[in-house]
Scaffold this active site. Structure first.
Site, PDB file in Angstrom:
ATOM      1  N   GLY A  55     -36.113  22.904-106.520  1.00  0.00           N
ATOM      2  CA  GLY A  55     -34.762  23.301-106.141  1.00  0.00           C
ATOM      3  C   GLY A  55     -34.373  23.084-104.688  1.00  0.00           C
ATOM      4  O   GLY A  55     -33.211  22.858-104.382  1.00  0.00           O
ATOM      5  N   ASP A 110     -34.619  27.454-102.313  1.00  0.00           N
ATOM      6  CA  ASP A 110     -33.208  27.331-102.715  1.00  0.00           C
ATOM      7  C   ASP A 110     -32.567  28.709-102.897  1.00  0.00           C
ATOM      8  O   ASP A 110     -31.495  28.989-102.376  1.00  0.00           O
ATOM      9  CB  ASP A 110     -33.035  26.464-103.978  1.00  0.00           C
ATOM     10  N   ASP A 113     -34.073  35.296-106.033  1.00  0.00           N
ATOM     11  CA  ASP A 113     -33.337  36.018-107.077  1.00  0.00           C
ATOM     12  C   ASP A 113     -34.011  37.390-107.254  1.00  0.00           C
ATOM     13  O   ASP A 113     -33.681  38.347-106.544  1.00  0.00           O
ATOM     14  CB  ASP A 113     -33.387  35.132-108.335  1.00  0.00           C
ATOM     15  N   PHE A 162     -25.374  33.256-112.680  1.00  0.00           N
ATOM     16  CA  PHE A 162     -26.089  31.983-112.628  1.00  0.00           C
ATOM     17  C   PHE A 162     -25.286  30.905-111.900  1.00  0.00           C
ATOM     18  O   PHE A 162     -24.084  30.779-112.090  1.00  0.00           O
ATOM     19  CB  PHE A 162     -26.438  31.520-114.043  1.00  0.00           C
ATOM     20  N   ARG A 175     -28.701  19.299-110.639  1.00  0.00           N
ATOM     21  CA  ARG A 175     -29.295  19.286-109.290  1.00  0.00           C
ATOM     22  C   ARG A 175     -28.571  18.319-108.360  1.00  0.00           C
ATOM     23  O   ARG A 175     -28.559  18.474-107.151  1.00  0.00           O
ATOM     24  CB  ARG A 175     -30.769  18.864-109.344  1.00  0.00           C
TER      25      ARG A 175
END
Ligand code: IMP
Length: 188
Positions: A55, A110, A113, A162, A175
């Site tokens: 990521g 990236d 979470d 998300f 991506r």
């Protein structure tokens, strides 16, 4: 399948709609500010940047474009997400090849979470004897955080919803997008 709305502000990936949440320009401006902060702090420390693939490849590249001091760049590969959910089953590859002893290390991620990935990774890195470790992440979802993680550089704190684009994927798609897109709520 992935396709765009006519004016490209909505992208559809596997029947789910995502709308532009952070534009390319917003992302680049924020990365410039982070690059300045990191440069000031690490200019004479010859740090190692440890980029977390997949990521963080774009965040890393744009960050390094703006830093012109002595440093090393290394990569590890981490996988935990299956589509939109963390599997809690995290695989970390490539760590045996990085030499971090007595070095200042900056992890380039990236998104943090739940924080589980960093919670697992940091102790593994500490075993390699670095002089210091710090985390630079483009995104955090602080409402989703379940582990105590010390993050030094944050691009944007975003809601617990998300996102795809700019390195982040949904089932390996998205991506390549230059903006970050957020899942649109489905009202039933
Ligand atoms: P954590 O271990 O729960 O902190 O999750 C970190 C990893 O989950 C990130 O490196 C991403 O690969 C993935 N992830 C978390 N949220 C998202 C999202 O909204 N979109 C895409 N990937 C995400």
């Amino acid at each position: 399948m992935m396709y765009f709305s006519p004016n490209k502000d909505v992208v559809t990936i596997e029947e789910m709609d995502f709308s532009v949440y952070l534009s390319d320009q917003q992302i680049q401006e924020r990365i410039s500010a982070i690059a300045d902060d990191i440069s000031q702090e690490y200019i004479d420390k010859n740090p190692i940047f440890l980029v977390v693939l997949n990521g963080a490849f774009r965040f890393g590249a744009d960050l390094f474009n703006r830093m012109d001091f002595a440093c090393e760049i290394q990569f590890i590969r981490v996988k935990s997400y299956e589509k939109m959910k963390s599997t809690k089953n995290i695989t970390i590859k490539g760590i045996e090849e990085v030499r971090l002893k007595d070095r200042h290390v900056i992890i380039v991620e990236d998104i943090v979470d739940s924080g589980l990935t960093m919670h697992r990774l940091i102790p593994m890195l500490e075993e390699l004897g670095p002089k210091s470790t710090a985390i630079a992440t483009l995104l955090t979802k602080s409402d989703a955080l379940e582990h105590d993680v010390d993050i030094k550089y944050v691009g944007f704190d975003i809601p617990d919803r998300f996102v795809v684009g700019y390195g982040l994927d949904y089932d390996e798609m998205g991506r390549n997008l230059s903006h970050i897109y957020q899942l649109i709520d489905i009202i039933e």
